[in-house]
Design an enzyme around this catalytic site. Structure first.
Site, PDB file in Angstrom:
ATOM      1  N   ASP A 148      16.715   8.708 -16.503  1.00 49.88           N
ATOM      2  CA  ASP A 148      16.649   7.481 -17.305  1.00 49.88           C
ATOM      3  C   ASP A 148      15.449   6.650 -16.849  1.00 49.88           C
ATOM      4  O   ASP A 148      15.347   6.305 -15.671  1.00 49.88           O
ATOM      5  CB  ASP A 148      17.944   6.690 -17.109  1.00 49.88           C
TER       6      ASP A 148
ATOM      7  N   GLU B 199      26.385  15.718 -11.475  1.00 52.40           N
ATOM      8  CA  GLU B 199      26.450  15.078 -12.792  1.00 52.40           C
ATOM      9  C   GLU B 199      27.715  14.223 -12.822  1.00 52.40           C
ATOM     10  O   GLU B 199      28.785  14.694 -12.445  1.00 52.40           O
ATOM     11  CB  GLU B 199      26.474  16.116 -13.909  1.00 52.40           C
TER      12      GLU B 199
END
Length: 248
Positions: free
Chosen positions: A153, A92
């Site tokens: 995304d 992340e």
């Protein structure tokens, strides 16, 4: 979405340092092209540095599963808690977001924490704070047993297709790091991204072994461990698209 910086961020990250994998000293540069299979994909020095790094982080040399874009860690902490015989790694790039995942792994009190993750420190899970452009920057060829891409995304504009994490060259890049017979598992609430992903998987020749446009009305085991987003979408009645493909 820009995240508000967490209170005492640096101090709290330091308290979780045992769970953080340090980035390679050379900055993670393999000097390769996405999806390349050439022998020069990694320099010998870079490969040696990675071998030493991963041997130190995961000395038991067991199956290693990677989640790219772990968010606050609901998914990966539950996977690690349910499978103590395997090792797990989560990536992340946003420090404030990954902090929540780190504190879950360490067993610190966190609002909304899953039952499994709250019972104590997880010993088979680590994290990297970075964004991955080339798998060879951080991994060895055939190192991973599987890769999870959860609610990435969608980059909805056509001109941004190459930025999608399921774009064919990225799929080939993941496949370089996954051992033959390993898998790439993908979940998304975005129907156009799902259709795009199926086309890209077919284009690169990965074998689709599980797929559905409604995961939580299927018998697939992938429905049993949910991400934070997945719980929210599922509670609203939104279908969850899912596909699992094997790397040849």
């Amino acid at each position: 979405m820009r995240q508000r910086k967490a209170k005492d961020l640096d101090k709290r990250l330091q308290e979780c340092s045992e769970y953080i994998v340090p980035l390679p000293e050379d900055g993670g540069r393999s000097y390769g092209e996405i999806g390349s299979k050439e022998p020069t994909f990694q320099t010998p020095e870079h490969e040696a540095a990675l071998r030493a790094l991963w041997k130190e982080c995961f000395p038991r040399q067991r199956d290693l599963y990677l989640e790219i874009g772990c968010g606050k860690g609901d998914f990966i902490t539950r996977k690690a808690a349910k499978d103590p015989a395997s090792d797990f790694l989560a990536i992340e790039g946003q420090e404030t977001v990954i902090l929540r995942a780190l504190e879950k792994a360490k067993g610190m009190p966190t609002a909304g924490q899953t039952e499994e993750a709250g019972q104590g420190p997880l010993q088979n899970l680590k994290f990297m704070m970075t964004f991955v452009d080339h798998m060879s920057d951080y991994f060895l060829e055939n190192q991973l047993s599987g890769v999870y891409l959860n609610f990435s995304d969608p980059w909805p504009k056509a001109r941004h297709a190459k930025r999608r994490l399921t774009y064919r060259k990225r799929l080939l890049d993941y496949g370089w790091a996954v051992k033959p017979g390993g898998f790439i598992e993908i979940k998304t609430d975005n129907d156009p991204l799902y259709a795009f992903t199926l086309e890209e998987l077919e284009a690169v020749g990965y074998e689709i072994v599980e797929q559905t446009t409604d995961l939580h009305h299927s018998d697939y085991a992938a429905r049993l461990v949910m991400t934070e987003y997945e719980k929210k979408f599922h509670s609203r009645g939104k279908n969850i698209n899912y596909v699992k493909a094997l790397v040849p």
